[in-house]
Enzyme design. Structure first.
Site, PDB file in Angstrom:
ATOM      1  N   ARG A  48       0.824  -1.218   0.000  1.00  0.00           N
ATOM      2  CA  ARG A  48       0.000   0.000   0.000  1.00  0.00           C
ATOM      3  C   ARG A  48       0.856   1.266   0.000  1.00  0.00           C
ATOM      4  O   ARG A  48       0.475   2.273  -0.611  1.00  0.00           O
ATOM      5  CB  ARG A  48      -0.927  -0.004   1.228  1.00  0.00           C
ATOM      6  CG  ARG A  48      -2.027   1.075   1.193  1.00  0.00           C
ATOM      7  CD  ARG A  48      -3.027   0.850   2.319  1.00  0.00           C
ATOM      8  NE  ARG A  48      -4.214   1.691   2.169  1.00  0.00           N
ATOM      9  CZ  ARG A  48      -4.488   2.764   2.897  1.00  0.00           C
ATOM     10  NH1 ARG A  48      -3.629   3.142   3.843  1.00  0.00           N
ATOM     11  NH2 ARG A  48      -5.587   3.459   2.707  1.00  0.00           N
ATOM     12  N   VAL A  80      -7.373   7.295  -1.569  1.00  0.00           N
ATOM     13  CA  VAL A  80      -7.205   5.860  -1.388  1.00  0.00           C
ATOM     14  C   VAL A  80      -8.041   5.507  -0.169  1.00  0.00           C
ATOM     15  O   VAL A  80      -7.787   5.993   0.934  1.00  0.00           O
ATOM     16  CB  VAL A  80      -5.731   5.482  -1.181  1.00  0.00           C
ATOM     17  CG1 VAL A  80      -5.609   3.996  -0.857  1.00  0.00           C
ATOM     18  CG2 VAL A  80      -4.913   5.810  -2.436  1.00  0.00           C
ATOM     19  N   SER A  81      -9.061   4.692  -0.384  1.00  0.00           N
ATOM     20  CA  SER A  81     -10.040   4.421   0.666  1.00  0.00           C
ATOM     21  C   SER A  81      -9.422   3.683   1.846  1.00  0.00           C
ATOM     22  O   SER A  81      -8.351   3.071   1.733  1.00  0.00           O
ATOM     23  CB  SER A  81     -11.197   3.603   0.099  1.00  0.00           C
ATOM     24  OG  SER A  81     -11.830   4.286  -0.958  1.00  0.00           O
ATOM     25  N   ALA A  82     -10.115   3.738   2.974  1.00  0.00           N
ATOM     26  CA  ALA A  82      -9.666   3.010   4.159  1.00  0.00           C
ATOM     27  C   ALA A  82      -9.636   1.510   3.859  1.00  0.00           C
ATOM     28  O   ALA A  82     -10.545   0.977   3.224  1.00  0.00           O
ATOM     29  CB  ALA A  82     -10.602   3.289   5.328  1.00  0.00           C
TER      30      ALA A  82
END
Length: 413
Positions: A48, A80-82
């Site tokens: 990530r 960028v989503s959780a």
């Protein structure tokens, strides 16, 4: 596909990144957000931090969203989503080896997770309307080797993948931006057995739904709570907001909803209020408020959201600054509030206007029915999406929400 083999970077940083990645995965497993072993393997494999090069390793592996672009007014337009949200959506998608998937809303990291799920023989098409976003995603996917599986294109996701859509349809379409409607292209490009996973907004509710095909329409097969930046392009959010009290209390309506703004403002200005307490307690960290929101939309009409500012709370207009469920009738308005109670917060109803006692009782009765009827957090309403213009006699029973592209019907199972 193992990203770390594709790129040579600082060994110490990569060793720490690997440890943080495994820690994040343990957290996601422990919270129940990752159940499927293939989804777990994807989170274990994708670095990530490589998709968030401007953040620290600790920020990159926190279970939180990271904003990657703001518009001219300082509002987020790309992120960028959780990880917990991405995990739940991928669990709902049913993606597996050799499948074809469409991602609407690019960022790079989620597409890489999808690439891990479909493998070298699968395919992921990632679409975004913003060329800065797609250029960034393409670059990061190439740097990590995932461009072997992911194809990025700059286009309006309202129309899906366009000519890039396979004739037999996608096995999964995953939308990573908040959508107010389901455009025809999404159902048209979905395989008969496929899943459409989309953060959908209606009546002030924002939840992820997984839809499957059923007899010419889409039917929800699972759902989870969410929070995303809004879609751009032809499927951007519409609706309107009525200011009820000097900006301190606002009623948000969909395009198919109407209210007498002057009458409701007069009701608030009178300062004559009825408050009814329901005896229903939301226990700390219970997380069932989204269930109540859906229940009220399914069983109460009209139903929308009321928004209070911090000053509105100080003025005693509301028990919270986030959205609360509301209903209205002529010049009478009723909406939910809370007060501290043993072990949590008790739900109540504030009501203004000539019929405030009756409307407060009606909303309170719906809350008590949710609490006592076995629906509290365990029985979720079903959402169906029919093409716009479908006659009422061809719809399932339930509350109808008319959008540009669809007639949504929300009902109890």
């Amino acid at each position: 596909m193992t990203t770390l083999r594709d790129v040579t970077t600082d060994t110490v940083d990569e060793t720490r990144a690997e440890a943080l990645r495994q820690e994040l995965l343990r957290h996601l497993r422990g919270q129940g957000n990752v159940v499927n072993d293939h989804v777990a393997a994807a989170f274990a494999a994708v670095p990530r931090h490589r998709f968030l090069p401007d953040t620290s390793l600790d920020e990159a592996y926190a279970d939180d969203a990271v904003i990657t672009k703001l518009n001219d007014r300082g509002h987020p337009v790309s992120s960028v989503s959780a990880p917990w949200v991405q995990a739940r959506m991928l669990e709902l998608s049913g993606l597996g080896r050799g499948m074809r998937a469409l991602e609407i809303g690019s960022g790079g990291y989620n597409a890489a997770l999808m690439a891990e799920l479909v493998g070298e023989n699968g395919e992921v098409v990632s679409v975004d309307i913003d060329p800065e976003v797609t250029d960034r995603a393409q670059r990061l996917l190439a740097e990590t080797g995932y461009d072997r599986v992911v194809r990025v294109q700059c286009a309006d996701g309202t129309y899906g993948a366009g000519a890039a859509a396979p004739a037999e349809g996608f096995d999964a379409i995953v939308v990573t931006a908040q959508a107010p409607d389901l455009p025809p292209a999404w159902s048209d490009q979905l395989a008969p057995h496929g899943r459409l996973v989309v953060p959908l907004s209606f009546r002030g509710i924002h939840q992820v739904f997984a839809f499957g095909c059923e007899d010419g329409h889409l039917r929800s097969r699972g759902q989870t709570r969410c929070g995303f930046v809004g879609m751009q392009g032809d499927n951007r959010h519409t609706g309107h907001t009525i200011d009820l009290s000097d900006g301190d209390l606002r009623l948000g309506l969909n395009d198919d909803q109407h209210a007498d703004a002057d009458a409701l403002r007069a009701a608030l200005a009178s300062a004559t209020r009825t408050t009814t307490w329901t005896g229903v307690v939301l226990r700390n960290d219970e997380g069932v408020l989204p269930s109540l929101d859906l229940w009220l939309v399914a069983t109460l009409s009209p139903c929308a959201r009321i928004y209070a500012s911090s000053r509105g709370v100080e003025r005693g207009l509301s028990g919270w600054t986030i959205a609360a469920a509301a209903t209205w009738e002529g010049g009478t308005l009723a909406y939910t509030t809370i007060r501290p109670a043993t072990g949590g917060f008790e739900l109540g109803v504030h009501a203004y206007g000539p019929n405030r006692e009756q409307l407060a009782d009606r909303l309170a009765e719906r809350i008590r029915a949710w609490d006592s009827g076995g629906h509290r957090g365990s029985v979720e309403p079903t959402l169906r999406a029919y093409p716009a213009g479908t006659p009422v006699d061809q719809l399932a029973m339930g509350q109808i929400i008319d959008n540009r592209h669809t007639r949504l019907v929300i009902s109890l199972p």
